[in-house]
Design an enzyme around this catalytic site. Structure first.
Site, PDB file in Angstrom:
ATOM      1  N   GLU A  36       0.506  -1.110  -0.065  1.00 60.14           N
ATOM      2  CA  GLU A  36       0.142   0.151  -0.103  1.00 60.14           C
ATOM      3  C   GLU A  36       1.039   1.449   0.041  1.00 60.14           C
ATOM      4  OE1 GLU A  36      -4.280   1.369   0.152  1.00 60.14           O
ATOM      5  OE2 GLU A  36      -3.428  -0.292  -0.283  1.00 60.14           O
ATOM      6  N   GLU A  73      -0.023   9.467  -5.795  1.00 58.60           N
ATOM      7  CA  GLU A  73       1.337   8.345  -6.282  1.00 58.60           C
ATOM      8  C   GLU A  73       0.108   8.202  -7.569  1.00 58.60           C
ATOM      9  OE1 GLU A  73      -1.464   8.476  -1.775  1.00 58.60           O
ATOM     10  OE2 GLU A  73      -1.305   6.461  -3.188  1.00 58.60           O
ATOM     11  N   ASP A 124      -7.109   3.490   2.806  1.00 55.04           N
ATOM     12  CA  ASP A 124      -6.880   1.815   3.500  1.00 55.04           C
ATOM     13  C   ASP A 124      -7.936   0.710   3.518  1.00 55.04           C
ATOM     14  OD1 ASP A 124      -4.493   2.916   3.967  1.00 55.04           O
ATOM     15  OD2 ASP A 124      -5.648   4.215   5.990  1.00 55.04           O
TER      16      ASP A 124
END
Length: 494
Positions: A292, A323, A477
């Site tokens: 992750e 990201e 998450d």
């Protein structure tokens, strides 16, 4: 039975009329989608979101072979969640212009970085270098009216989500202090070597959509995270984590926290990253590893993770739009010249970068020995799962499950409430930004669009965006964890 089938057929027909812009609808369909005209536009939209939500519920199924034991590491902390604007005002900081900082050295750096990301509605995470100033700000945050304490850290948050499934045993390894240990789900196993006397705290400055501070107005709800976290920053429990796997015997390993090392400085992260790769390489090769990712700013560090060190030895990665673009910028990939996304990321551009990741750094290249075969991308409006053919199953359900949990968790409910969410995903899009490219569209009654490029298959589903989110921290998450629960690795040992 006939009546249910008729209703379903009418709904499907109604959606078809709706999408093709037919000005006159059969009278018997009006009871399902409402009369036409401006007055009913909100009602029609809400029912469109209901069609998508109902489709998710009927199509999302657990895989045939589920994970029984999942080991998660290695970043964990206590999150202090507070109003960003409120806290900065309490610190006697005046609004002004924004400016990004790779590392925060003062409360003025904090103000500028917060404004920089607030005006973009973008999530970010930064290291605060001054320990004493951070402690002073942390005390003010904990004492601010309405401040809340939560389980924090990618690993701990993913563990909490995985632990909601009673058939999954979860091992969490990270710097777990007494407060965090008390807050964790009782089903989560924490190895003794992972326990420490004090907790690590992260400050989460949240803002709402439309919230204004000075001349800055947030286009959407999001959060800015910062900390002075040495234990997580050094990934101090990584070796303990890997050592515990022999006894725990996991089916899946979930790794996070690499981004925390970036703030330690090049000399430290270069050495520690080598040690981390050596530790990860000790994990049995037949155990899949999901990595992750999180917000980073150092291109050299990202390149070390991507090209030389970590990415080739993991099976799956999860990441958001910031990201993804930074990863491409660091590696001179597709659309690297973009300074930032302009609104909702273009699906074709996202598809280009995902394909590049799997071809350049994964198994999509037939000559490659890399393990990477899966990338789970999530942004506010939609999610995409890209997988190398022959390695993963049940990915349509996995991407829908991730989107569904994003919608429900943001609104603080167990299920999606169509009245509280809005569809922001593009109704039509292209599978690439360059030729040759295909025109694709979203079908609300079957809300997964699938396309292939070479030996990579893409599954895309919209997100029903919560209009008034209660909490944005940990959504990424939860999305990745939920997607993993519904994923099946082909050829995995029983």
């Amino acid at each position: 039975m006939w009546r249910k089938a008729s209703v379903a057929a009418l709904l499907a027909l109604a959606v078809g009329y709706f999408y093709h812009g037919c000005p006159e609808l059969p009278e018997q369909l009006l009871q399902y989608i409402g009369p036409t005209g401006d007055q009913s536009s909100q009602q029609s939209q809400r029912r469109l979101e209901q069609v998508i939500s109902d489709a998710w519920d009927s199509l999302i199924k657990l895989p045939t072979r589920q994970w029984g034991r999942v080991a998660v590491g290695v970043n964990a902390c206590v999150d202090v969640v507070v109003s960003g604007v409120g806290l900065l005002q309490a610190l006697a900081v005046d609004p002004g212009s924004g400016l990004d900082h790779e590392v925060l050295n003062s409360k003025e750096d904090l103000r500028e970085a917060f404004i920089h990301f607030m005006e973009r509605g973008a999530a970010a995470e930064r290291f605060f270098s001054d320990k004493e100033v951070f402690r002073w700000i942390a005390r003010a945050a904990a004492e601010y009216p309405g401040a809340k304490l939560y389980v924090g850290g990618n690993a701990a948050l993913m563990s909490q989500k995985l632990a909601t499934y009673p058939d999954i045993m979860v091992l969490l390894c990270g710097p777990v202090g007494p407060k965090l240990h008390e807050m964790l789900d009782e089903q989560i196993v924490v190895p003794p070597g992972s326990l420490q006397e004090t907790d690590e705290y992260h400050l989460i400055l949240e803002y709402k959509a439309g919230e204004q501070w000075g001349l800055t107005r947030a286009p959407q709800a999001n959060r800015f995270i910062f900390s002075h976290d040495v234990a997580n920053g050094e990934m101090s429990t990584l070796e303990t984590f890997v050592a515990s796997l022999e006894e725990f015997q996991p089916d899946l390993v979930v790794l996070s926290g690499l981004h925390m090392m970036e703030g330690q400085g090049r000399e430290l992260w270069e050495e520690r990253l080598k040690e981390a790769v050596a530790a990860i390489s000790d994990i049995r090769h037949d155990i899949p590893i999901h990595l992750e990712l999180a917000s980073m700013t150092d291109k050299d560090y990202m390149n070390s993770i991507m090209q030389e060190q970590v990415m080739p030895i993991v099976s799956s990665i999860g990441l958001n739009e910031q990201e993804l673009l930074f990863l491409s910028q660091a590696g001179d990939g597709p659309h690297a010249q973009l300074p930032a996304w302009n609104g909702v990321p273009d699906v074709g551009q996202v598809s280009d970068i995902l394909l590049w990741i799997l071809e350049r750094h994964g198994r999509a290249d037939p000559s490659s020995e890399a393990d990477l075969t899966r990338v789970h991308f999530h942004t506010l409006a939609y999610h995409v799962l890209a997988t190398v053919d022959g390695h993963w199953a049940n990915q349509a359900a996995a991407v829908m499950a991730g989107a569904r949990v994003a919608s429900s968790q943001a609104c603080g409910s167990a299920v999606v409430d169509a009245a509280k969410v809005v569809l922001k995903a593009p109704r039509s899009f292209r599978d690439s930004h360059s030729e040759p490219r295909a025109e694709l569209s979203l079908d609300p009654a079957a809300p997964v669009t699938v396309w292939r490029r070479g030996n990579v298959t893409f599954h895309m589903t919209p997100v029903l965006v919560c209009k008034e989110p209660l909490r944005t921290v940990g959504l990424g998450d939860a999305i990745s964890a939920e997607g993993l629960v519904y994923s099946e690795l082909k050829g995995r040992r029983p």
